[in-house]
Design a protein around this motif. Structure first.
Motif, short mmCIF file in Angstrom:
data_model
loop_
_atom_site.label_atom_id
_atom_site.label_comp_id
_atom_site.label_asym_id
_atom_site.label_seq_id
_atom_site.Cartn_x
_atom_site.Cartn_y
_atom_site.Cartn_z
N ARG A 30 0.83 -1.08 0.00
CA ARG A 30 0.14 -0.21 0.32
C ARG A 30 1.24 1.22 0.06
O ARG A 30 1.54 1.28 0.65
CB ARG A 30 -0.76 -0.35 1.18
CG ARG A 30 -2.06 -1.52 0.95
CD ARG A 30 -3.43 -0.93 1.80
NE ARG A 30 -3.00 -1.17 3.47
CZ ARG A 30 -3.72 -0.90 4.37
NH1 ARG A 30 -4.88 0.18 3.59
NH2 ARG A 30 -3.38 -0.49 5.60
N THR A 31 0.93 2.42 -1.23
CA THR A 31 1.57 3.26 -1.28
C THR A 31 1.01 4.42 -0.58
O THR A 31 2.26 5.23 -0.15
CB THR A 31 1.72 3.37 -2.26
OG1 THR A 31 0.46 4.50 -3.24
CG2 THR A 31 2.22 2.18 -3.41
N ASN A 32 0.05 4.55 -0.27
CA ASN A 32 -0.91 5.83 0.51
C ASN A 32 -1.94 5.68 1.72
O ASN A 32 -2.60 6.71 1.53
CB ASN A 32 -1.19 6.25 -0.99
CG ASN A 32 -1.25 7.65 -0.83
OD1 ASN A 32 -0.53 8.84 -0.12
ND2 ASN A 32 -2.28 8.49 -1.31
N THR A 33 -1.08 5.25 2.29
CA THR A 33 -1.37 4.73 3.95
C THR A 33 -1.61 6.22 4.59
O THR A 33 -0.10 7.04 4.73
CB THR A 33 -1.38 3.95 4.72
OG1 THR A 33 0.36 3.89 4.98
CG2 THR A 33 -1.32 2.43 3.80
N ALA A 34 -2.58 5.96 6.06
CA ALA A 34 -1.89 7.52 6.49
C ALA A 34 -0.64 7.57 7.47
O ALA A 34 0.31 8.53 7.02
CB ALA A 34 -2.81 7.27 7.18
N GLU A 35 -0.19 6.38 7.71
CA GLU A 35 1.33 6.42 8.01
C GLU A 35 2.16 6.11 7.37
O GLU A 35 3.11 7.39 7.76
CB GLU A 35 0.78 4.82 8.60
CG GLU A 35 2.67 4.40 9.64
CD GLU A 35 2.03 2.72 9.90
OE1 GLU A 35 3.61 2.92 10.95
OE2 GLU A 35 1.38 1.95 9.62
N VAL A 36 2.41 6.08 6.00
CA VAL A 36 3.04 6.46 4.70
C VAL A 36 3.14 7.82 5.10
O VAL A 36 4.26 8.28 5.01
CB VAL A 36 2.83 5.75 3.59
CG1 VAL A 36 3.44 6.11 2.75
CG2 VAL A 36 2.80 4.56 4.05
N ARG A 37 1.96 8.32 4.93
CA ARG A 37 2.39 9.83 4.91
C ARG A 37 2.79 10.97 5.69
O ARG A 37 3.17 11.25 5.07
CB ARG A 37 0.65 9.91 4.01
CG ARG A 37 0.36 10.34 3.10
CD ARG A 37 -0.74 10.57 2.71
NE ARG A 37 -1.97 11.17 3.06
CZ ARG A 37 -2.67 10.43 3.25
NH1 ARG A 37 -3.05 9.11 2.30
NH2 ARG A 37 -4.36 10.03 4.90
N ALA A 38 3.17 9.79 6.56
CA ALA A 38 2.83 10.63 8.14
C ALA A 38 4.79 10.77 8.13
O ALA A 38 4.99 11.15 8.66
CB ALA A 38 2.49 9.77 9.18
N VAL A 39 5.25 9.57 7.32
CA VAL A 39 6.39 9.01 7.62
C VAL A 39 6.87 9.98 6.77
O VAL A 39 7.87 11.12 7.23
CB VAL A 39 6.74 7.71 6.91
CG1 VAL A 39 7.92 7.67 6.91
CG2 VAL A 39 6.27 6.88 8.08
N ARG A 40 6.24 10.29 5.12
CA ARG A 40 7.02 11.60 4.25
C ARG A 40 6.72 12.74 4.31
O ARG A 40 7.57 13.43 4.32
CB ARG A 40 6.19 11.02 3.04
CG ARG A 40 6.51 9.56 2.73
CD ARG A 40 5.78 9.52 0.85
NE ARG A 40 5.72 7.73 0.51
CZ ARG A 40 5.17 8.06 -0.01
NH1 ARG A 40 3.53 8.33 -0.81
NH2 ARG A 40 5.07 6.37 -0.59
N LYS A 41 5.98 13.24 5.54
CA LYS A 41 5.22 14.26 6.15
C LYS A 41 7.15 14.77 7.09
O LYS A 41 7.81 15.16 6.13
CB LYS A 41 4.19 14.06 6.96
CG LYS A 41 4.02 16.40 7.48
CD LYS A 41 2.88 15.99 7.85
CE LYS A 41 2.97 17.53 8.03
NZ LYS A 41 1.51 17.99 9.20
N THR A 42 7.17 13.78 7.69
CA THR A 42 8.10 14.14 8.80
C THR A 42 9.60 14.17 7.63
O THR A 42 10.23 15.17 8.47
CB THR A 42 8.27 12.91 10.09
OG1 THR A 42 6.93 12.59 9.92
CG2 THR A 42 9.94 13.30 10.78
N LEU A 43 9.82 13.59 6.96
CA LEU A 43 11.36 13.89 6.43
C LEU A 43 11.08 15.00 5.52
O LEU A 43 12.67 15.27 4.68
CB LEU A 43 11.37 12.24 5.15
CG LEU A 43 11.60 10.70 5.64
CD1 LEU A 43 10.62 10.48 4.22
CD2 LEU A 43 13.00 11.01 6.47
#
Ligand SMILES: Cc1cc2nc3c(=O)[nH]c(=O)nc-3n(C[C@H](O)[C@H](O)[C@H](O)COP(=O)(O)OP(=O)(O)OC[C@H]3O[C@@H](n4cnc5c(N)ncnc54)[C@H](O)[C@@H]3O)c2cc1C
Ligand code: SF4
Ligand code: SF4
Ligand code: FES
Ligand code: FES
Lengths: 147, 597, 321
Positions: free
Chosen positions: B77-90
């Motif tokens: 899954r490429t776009n989960t909330a968790e994934v997005r959160a990680v990317r945001k932090t990055l």
């Protein structure tokens, strides 16, 4: 040949079909001024010009002889017929000299199809040059019974 | 390769084994942001922006898509909330490191990050330490110039000891892969343009848009692989190769060599065209003294959509000109020995076309200095009318001089014959409709094919009216401007005729040879072998059994050189025999006697 | 055939070295056969006939006259006309009569310069009164007439009508014999023919191995030790063989001496020297005019080289006076 007693040289020119003959043709078509003294004999390539033709022309009464073809190294329509010419003609010059024929009566060189004015100029200048040398009249050398 | 199925964002995807998740996504147009990824480099997993959720053996966890292999049965899954959160932090971290890099600003904005979340150490920092440059320099270019040094917060990229190094080959690969523009090559722009007037090209390029076949070629002088091989005397064999990795057709073959092909052909069409006359030869036009004085050919490049300005007509300062002068007949119709007496024929019409283009693209005022307008073809006069209506100012008279003013403007003076007055205009750009002339190597080509040239230097056709594409050499035809100035329609017509003549010759299947060939009279040939070396076509061979020389009539072109050479008088040149020529000589001196008699 | 059925044979020696006479004598025992078939009615060299005897013969009295020597003097010419009148068949015997030969090289000069050189300037001349040949001389017995020395050497054919030409300097005995046989048998070729020689050139009879020719340098014979298997021309020695009628059996090249050209031009060649010159120059291995000039300029004396035997018969016959 005389014209009202004035000496008119007779000149025989051996020209290759592809270069100087073309130039002579263009000179004629373009109405360039040329003396009527030069008679042209066409051969396919100067390589065909047997030295005997030069001797024959003088023997028959020519006062001058011209040989002209395509510029070396590479203009000759047959690749290198002109090479044979520049190998032969220096020896012909040596021979003519020994026969007592002035160098000024024999011209060999190169005029490309594009050089019509150069041809016209050569005929004018060469005719004048031979005119100055006077008649050759080879037949007389040998004709007299007494000698 | 084995087929696998993986499920991405709920969609089962059939693909092949041996790829990363990122690669599969890319192929299937599934967007995953990346920063440290480049298709030709080994994945590195440095930026972690490609983080996705991967479910293995039923357990979901976060992984970088660029490094994770795509296995059969994987669920991504490429776009989960968790994934997005990680990317945001990055992105918060990236923006705090490089607050002023546009790409980072844009990407951060996608995750709602518009301001650095942490203290900014150096607002000018551009490097995100993705290591693309390091990897390209080491793995691809194999120059080993760039690397990381120090650790932790001090980590940085550069050459050993941050010193200039001779190992850098200046290929620029690092600048191309760097996503943030942190590395720049200081381009010697002027020098590059001096060497390549129309601007640099890639090391692999398609020679021209019209190239046939339309395949790219590698410029081995610029190609990193070839340069490294040459620099290392063959030790570094496999540098770069990016094009090979990316070419899906597998068409790149570095082992190919230039080849000289020898073809046996039955006909040759000489279509070597023209070259531009050197416009510096007439100094009054000041060509070369200002970048805004250009030849018509340079104008063609300038206004070409594939050209350096993308087709915009700009002065050297990059602005649209306000006034342009076009000068006809530069180097044509001029008795000056540096110029050509002939009319280049194509310039009037292309000058009108260029005037039209300038009006159309820049609305600049256009002044055309012409001697007379040779609108010779179908529809051409109408085009001339149209260009006049477009407001081009026609000045009838040869442009006499171009001066470069101290301001950089160009002053064109000339006579306007219609007004009977000298005129002068100050313009921003001057286009010289310079003459065209035979290519510099025309004489070599003429010699190669046994062609003659007309006094103006163009190749001569066999007959100006009846044989416009034939030459004096059988089987060699002329096409296009090689025979004389021609525009495209005339070139195409001429070339079509040449092609038909060539095909007609080939289809006939047999050739007619001229009857003026040499023959050896074997009764007289005495086997001296003098003639063997004489024939330029090797038409004479020695027949050992018969102890005579013999001419192959199919090869003989009839020059007669052997005839004049054979000391035994054994060779006759048909139609130019000794007897015939001797008779001509005799005839010359018999004529007056005949007249008298 | 008259009386005893024998041929009436005359031989005459004009301007020549005498080698042709020797060549006849060289027939040796065959001379006896000649004697069986022919009566010799005129042979100044070997028998005591006088001109007046010949003058007394009726026209056409001699069946065959072998005339050797060129026409150097008025006496030579007189005899040429006389013998023509008195013979049914007049043969130009040998190179001098046929084409002028070595005496013909005097055509590079004229009477005056020859006299000057020979009688006045030559190292051995002792001529304080500077006497040179005259055509008339006053003797106590009266005025005598001395033959005139011509300016130009001519061939027999140039002063009178000749039936056959027998080339060679001298003609080789088998060839002479073949001609005599032909005459005896009455099996004669058309008038004007060259007899006793071949249609092909000397090369045809030459043993040397020939290859394609390419000459970078010419050598005079004494400058090089010729390879006796290879063609001399190929080695840069000017050999007249290629432009010379065969028939001699390639005598000279057999002993590695280049052919000098004594059998004259082959059948289709008008001017032997020009033909040889063309062949020689064409194979000069030069790619520029300068190089060609340099190579051919090493050939000394072109007329002497190319026309050693044929100057009077050549198209120009002589040097300009
Ligand atoms: C500035 C300018 C603008 C023009 N605008 C127009 C226009 O708008 N409309 C129009 O109709 N015409 C125009 N023309 C004319 C047009 O360019 C010519 O008609 C056309 O190019 C002629 O084509 P060609 O194939 O005969 O010669 P070229 O286009 O010159 O092609 C010759 C080719 O042969 C190659 N070549 C040369 N020598 C050799 C060799 N020895 N071996 C191998 N290859 C060789 C050359 O590299 C070149 O590719 C313009 C010309 C100029 C100069
Ligand atoms: S030059 Fe003449 S004689 Fe000599 S080999 Fe050739 S054809 Fe035969
Ligand atoms: S005429 Fe010319 S082309 Fe023909 S065989 Fe002789 S040398 Fe060769
Ligand atoms: S074709 Fe002109 S010299 Fe050969
Ligand atoms: S793109 Fe995968 S970690 Fe940078």
């Amino acid at each position: 040949m005389s014209n009202n007693g004035k000496f008119e040289p007779r000149i025989v020119a051996f020209l290759c079909n592809w270069c100087t003959y073309t130039a002579a043709d263009t000179a004629g078509v373009s109405r360039m001024k040329q003396p009527p003294n030069v008679d042209i004999i066409r051969v396919m390539c100067t390589g065909r010009i047997d030295p005997v033709f030069v001797l024959k022309a003088f023997a028959e009464g020519a006062d001058g002889v011209i040989i002209s073809g395509c510029h070396p190294p590479g203009d000759c329509h047959y690749t290198n017929g002109n090479y044979k010419t520049f190998r032969r003609m220096p020896l012909v010059e040596m021979l003519l000299q020994q026969y007592g024929i002035e160098p000024g009566r024999f011209h060999w060189g190169w005029i490309s199809g594009a050089e019509a004015p150069k041809w016209a100029e050569l005929t004018r200048e060469f005719t004048e040059q031979v005119r100055k040398l006077g008649p050759l009249n080879w037949k007389k050398q040998f004709a007299s019974k007494e000698d | 390769m084995a087929k696998i199925t993986i499920t991405i964002d709920g969609k089962p995807i059939q693909t092949e084994e041996g790829q990363t998740i990122l690669e599969v996504c890319r192929k299937n147009n599934i967007y995953i942001p990346t920063l440290c990824y480049h298709p030709v480099l080994e994945p590195y997993g440095a930026c972690r922006l490609c983080t996705v959720e991967v479910t293995r053996h039923g357990w979901p966890s976060l992984h970088t898509a660029c490094t994770h292999p795509a296995w059969d049965g994987l669920v991504v899954r490429t776009n989960t909330a968790e994934v997005r959160a990680v990317r945001k932090t990055l992105m918060e971290l990236f923006l705090s490191r490089t607050p002023n890099v546009p790409l980072i600003q844009e990407m951060a904005a996608e995750y709602g990050v518009t301001e650095p979340s942490y203290p900014v150490e150096d607002p000018n920092e551009k490097c995100i330490l993705c290591g693309l440059c390091v990897r390209v320099c080491n793995d691809m270019v194999k120059a080993h110039v760039l690397n990381f040094s120090s650790r932790g917060v001090d980590r940085k990229v550069g050459p050993p000891f941050m010193e200039k190094t001779r190992e850098c080959i200046g290929c620029g690969a690092c600048t191309i892969v760097c996503p943030t523009g942190a590395i720049e090559i200081v381009l010697q722009k002027n020098a590059i343009y001096a060497a390549k007037p129309l601007g640099p090209t890639a090391a692999i390029y398609v020679p021209s848009l019209q190239a046939v076949p339309r395949v790219p070629v590698i410029d081995t002088d610029s190609c990193i692989r070839f340069r490294q091989r040459d620099r290392s005397n063959g030790e570094i064999e496999d540098a770069c190769g990016a094009c090979q990795m990316l070419c899906e057709a597998n068409a790149i073959d570095f082992t190919q060599q230039d080849e000289i092909l020898e073809l046996n052909v039955g006909a040759i069409v000489v279509a070597t065209g023209f070259q531009m006359w050197d416009s510096t030869k007439l100094s009054q036009y000041s060509y070369g003294k200002s970048p805004n004085i250009i030849t018509a050919l340079e104008f063609e490049r300038l206004s070409n959509a594939a050209g350096p300005t993308g087709g915009q007509i700009l002065t050297a300062d990059g602005v649209k000109p306000e006034r342009v002068a076009i000068i006809h007949c530069v180097g044509s119709r001029d008795k000056n020995p540096n110029a050509h007496e002939y009319c280049s024929r194509i310039c009037c019409m292309y000058s009108l076309k260029q005037a039209h283009l300038v009006r159309d693209k820049t609305h600049a005022e256009v002044y055309e200095f012409y001697m007379d307008m040779r609108a010779f073809g179908k529809g051409y006069e109408e085009f001339y009318e149209r260009v006049q209506e477009e407001g081009v100012v026609m000045v009838r008279g040869r442009g006499a001089e171009v001066q470069v003013l101290p301001s950089g403007k160009l002053r064109v003076t000339g006579e306007d014959a219609n007004l009977g007055k000298l005129v002068a205009v100050d313009v921003d750009m001057v286009v010289l409709s310079s003459a065209i002339e035979p290519p510099a190597d025309a004489q070599k080509i003429a010699q190669l094919f046994g062609l003659s040239r007309t006094p103006d230097g163009w190749f001569a056709e066999a007959h100006p009216k009846l044989k416009p594409v034939e030459t004096n050499t059988d089987g060699v035809f002329l096409a296009g401007a090689a025979q004389g100035p021609k525009d495209v329609p005339d070139t195409v017509a001429h070339a079509g005729a040449a092609a038909s003549m060539a095909v007609a010759l080939l289809n006939r299947g047999e050739v007619t040879i001229s009857p003026q060939v040499a023959v050896v009279d074997e009764k007289f040939c005495s086997a001296c072998k003098t003639c063997l070396n004489i024939c330029p076509y090797a038409a004479i061979s020695f027949i050992v059994e018969d102890n005579v020389a013999r001419v192959n009539e199919a090869l003989c072109k009839g020059c007669g050189t052997c005839v004049a050479t054979c000391p035994a008088g054994a060779i006759t040149g048909k139609h130019f025999t000794d007897d015939q020529i001797m008779a001509q000589i005799e005839g010359l001196f018999r004529v007056p006697e005949l007249v008298e008699a | 055939m008259p009386g005893n059925g024998k041929l009436k044979l005359g031989l005459y020696w004009a301007a020549s070295c005498g080698g042709c006479e020797i060549a006849v004598v060289e027939l040796r025992e065959k001379l006896l056969i000649v004697d069986q078939v022919a009566d010799i009615v005129f042979w100044p060299c070997a028998t005591d006939f006088k001109y007046k005897d010949v003058e007394a013969y009726p026209d056409g009295y001699m069946d065959v006259c072998l005339f050797n020597g060129a026409i150097r003097t008025s006496e030579n010419e007189h005899l040429a006309h006389l013998l023509r009148k008195k013979s049914k068949v007049l043969v130009a015997f040998g190179s001098c009569a046929y084409e002028g030969c070595i005496p013909g090289l005097a055509n590079l000069f004229d009477r005056e310069s020859i006299f000057r050189r020979v009688y006045l300037e030559s190292e051995s001349a002792d001529n304080p009164n500077k006497v040179v040949p005259q055509t008339a001389y006053h003797m106590p017995e009266g005025e005598i007439e001395i033959p005139k020395f011509y300016n130009t050497v001519k061939t027999l054919g140039q002063v009178t009508d000749v039936d056959y030409f027998l080339p060679g300097c001298p003609p080789q005995d088998p060839q002479i014999w073949a001609v005599i046989e032909a005459i005896v048998s009455g099996n004669l070729p058309p008038k004007g023919s060259v007899v006793g020689a071949n249609e092909k050139t000397v090369c045809d009879e030459c043993k040397h191995v020939r290859e394609e020719k390419k000459i970078k340098k010419f050598y005079r014979y004494h400058e090089i030790i010729a390879d006796s298997t290879r063609c001399l021309f190929d080695q840069g020695i000017i050999c007249a063989g290629p432009a010379t009628r065969g028939g001699c059996g390639a005598l000279c090249t057999k002993v590695d001496i280049p052919c000098r050209g004594c059998y004259g031009p082959p059948p289709n060649v008008v001017d032997q020297g020009a033909s040889l010159l063309a062949a020689v120059a064409s194979v000069v291995d030069a790619d520029t005019e300068e190089e060609a000039r340099r190579i051919v300029s090493e050939i000394p004396d072109p007329i002497g080289t190319f026309y050693r035997f044929s100057l009077p018969a050549s198209l120009l016959h002589r040097a300009r006076r």
